[in-house]
Scaffold this motif. Structure first.
Motif, mmCIF file in Angstrom:
data_model
loop_
_atom_site.group_PDB
_atom_site.id
_atom_site.type_symbol
_atom_site.label_atom_id
_atom_site.label_comp_id
_atom_site.label_asym_id
_atom_site.label_seq_id
_atom_site.Cartn_x
_atom_site.Cartn_y
_atom_site.Cartn_z
ATOM 1 N N HIS A 284 29.373 53.731 24.110
ATOM 2 C CA HIS A 284 30.140 53.490 25.338
ATOM 3 C C HIS A 284 31.616 53.693 25.032
ATOM 4 O O HIS A 284 32.063 53.503 23.899
ATOM 5 C CB HIS A 284 29.932 52.065 25.862
ATOM 6 C CG HIS A 284 28.519 51.743 26.205
ATOM 7 N ND1 HIS A 284 27.636 51.179 25.298
ATOM 8 C CD2 HIS A 284 27.826 51.905 27.352
ATOM 9 C CE1 HIS A 284 26.467 51.003 25.882
ATOM 10 N NE2 HIS A 284 26.549 51.433 27.124
ATOM 11 N N HIS A 285 32.363 54.072 26.061
ATOM 12 C CA HIS A 285 33.816 54.093 25.934
ATOM 13 C C HIS A 285 34.337 52.728 26.381
ATOM 14 O O HIS A 285 34.120 52.316 27.527
ATOM 15 C CB HIS A 285 34.432 55.226 26.760
ATOM 16 C CG HIS A 285 34.338 56.546 26.085
ATOM 17 N ND1 HIS A 285 33.246 57.380 26.224
ATOM 18 C CD2 HIS A 285 35.172 57.158 25.206
ATOM 19 C CE1 HIS A 285 33.426 58.462 25.483
ATOM 20 N NE2 HIS A 285 34.575 58.346 24.862
ATOM 21 N N VAL A 286 35.002 52.038 25.473
ATOM 22 C CA VAL A 286 35.422 50.664 25.729
ATOM 23 C C VAL A 286 36.949 50.575 25.771
ATOM 24 O O VAL A 286 37.657 51.417 25.202
ATOM 25 C CB VAL A 286 34.876 49.708 24.641
ATOM 26 C CG1 VAL A 286 33.364 49.788 24.590
ATOM 27 C CG2 VAL A 286 35.467 50.021 23.267
ATOM 28 N N SER A 287 37.423 49.549 26.444
ATOM 29 C CA SER A 287 38.863 49.314 26.509
ATOM 30 C C SER A 287 39.389 48.880 25.143
ATOM 31 O O SER A 287 38.791 48.046 24.468
ATOM 32 C CB SER A 287 39.181 48.240 27.546
ATOM 33 O OG SER A 287 40.532 47.828 27.455
ATOM 34 N N MET A 288 40.523 49.434 24.741
ATOM 35 C CA MET A 288 41.150 49.093 23.467
ATOM 36 C C MET A 288 42.079 47.898 23.574
ATOM 37 O O MET A 288 42.627 47.448 22.571
ATOM 38 C CB MET A 288 41.939 50.295 22.936
ATOM 39 C CG MET A 288 41.087 51.483 22.541
ATOM 40 S SD MET A 288 42.089 52.954 22.162
ATOM 41 C CE MET A 288 43.247 52.326 20.931
ATOM 42 N N GLY A 289 42.297 47.396 24.789
ATOM 43 C CA GLY A 289 43.264 46.316 24.951
ATOM 44 C C GLY A 289 44.702 46.807 24.923
ATOM 45 O O GLY A 289 45.617 46.049 24.609
ATOM 46 N N VAL A 290 44.904 48.096 25.275
ATOM 47 C CA VAL A 290 46.241 48.694 25.383
ATOM 48 C C VAL A 290 46.313 49.376 26.745
ATOM 49 O O VAL A 290 45.465 50.231 27.059
ATOM 50 C CB VAL A 290 46.510 49.724 24.270
ATOM 51 C CG1 VAL A 290 47.924 50.298 24.409
ATOM 52 C CG2 VAL A 290 46.315 49.106 22.894
ATOM 53 N N TYR A 291 47.317 49.000 27.537
ATOM 54 C CA TYR A 291 47.399 49.491 28.903
ATOM 55 C C TYR A 291 48.831 49.922 29.228
ATOM 56 O O TYR A 291 49.792 49.435 28.632
ATOM 57 C CB TYR A 291 46.994 48.393 29.906
ATOM 58 C CG TYR A 291 45.825 47.557 29.459
ATOM 59 C CD1 TYR A 291 44.532 48.068 29.479
ATOM 60 C CD2 TYR A 291 46.005 46.238 29.011
ATOM 61 C CE1 TYR A 291 43.451 47.301 29.070
ATOM 62 C CE2 TYR A 291 44.929 45.467 28.603
ATOM 63 C CZ TYR A 291 43.656 46.006 28.622
ATOM 64 O OH TYR A 291 42.597 45.246 28.211
#
Length: 246
Positions: free
Chosen positions: A162-169
């Protein structure tokens, strides 16, 4: 440009270690995670950092002060009560008046921030989420077919990608108006609200290094990395005293 580092969480996944240290101060080698993060932001052209604090925030403030040791300006917010993963931004409505970076305080990465910001501008997005491919191995054999019918296939403990959020926005400032004041509000709540309003939320794929220090497995991996061999954008500034965590 400004960056917000969210450091208010309790770090429950790293208990009991985070009973005495907030998660952003967990050591990677001889340096805290947050120092590596600040060094990375400096190398990526960030001049001002706002750190949101809550649990054991006094330790973070004591160690990093006003940021002058790194040539960067650091200020802080205080959560009297936990505000969730994105709720602390509601305290910064009058400060964040230009597009800005938001990131978790337990992330280590070699993401090229300038490229992500350029992508955000070209996409004319409200929010850009850095993503990375991660595999999850299931502990069970998976049957393919209807639950009450003939089996069509079988996979023994497969790995799912899965492509997951890295916690960088990267966010536009008008996004903050959708975050309520004085109550817990998660990043998932924000994204679902923006999607319901047809706002443009996009993902930016990163294929390099990413570790979530809040996960025990990633925390252990971080200790094994050859920090001196990493590219300059990821090297921490050397002036920080190693004795700070002693």
């Amino acid at each position: 440009m400004k960056a917000v580092i969210q450091c208010g969480g309790r770090g429950s996944r790293l208990m009991p270690y985070t009973m005495v240290l907030p998660k952003p101060l967990m050591p990677v080698g001889s340096r805290p995670v947050l120092e590596l993060l600040i060094g990375w932001l400096c190398r990526n052209g960030i001049s001002e950092v706002i750190i949101t604090t809550g649990y054991l925030g006094c330790l973070i403030k004591t160690l990093f002060g006003d940021g002058s040791k790194w040539g960067i300006d650091i200020t802080y917010t205080d959560e009297v009560e936990p505000l969730g993963t994105i709720g602390p931004l509601s305290l910064l409505r009058d400060v964040l008046d230009e597009p800005f970076v938001v990131m978790n305080g337990d992330v280590l990465t070699d993401l090229n921030l300038a490229r992500m910001i350029d992508f955000h501008a070209r996409m004319d997005a409200s929010v850009t989420i850095a993503t990375i491919a991660r595999q999850t191995k299931l502990d069970f054999g998976v049957l393919e077919g209807p639950p009450n019918g003939r089996i069509q296939g079988f996979r023994e403990k497969p790995c799912l990608t899965h492509h997951v959020s890295m916690g960088v926005y990267f966010l536009q400032p008008d996004v903050i108006r959708h975050i309520p004041r004085g109550m817990p509000f998660g990043f998932d709540d924000l994204i679902l609200r923006l999607l319901s309003l047809k706002a443009k939320v996009v993902s930016y794929r990163h294929d390099g290094l990413w570790l979530d220090i809040g996960r025990v497995e990633d925390f252990k991996k971080a200790q094994e990395l050859p920090w001196n061999d990493l590219p300059p954008a990821y090297e921490a500034i050397q002036e920080f005293a190693e004795a700070a965590l002693v």
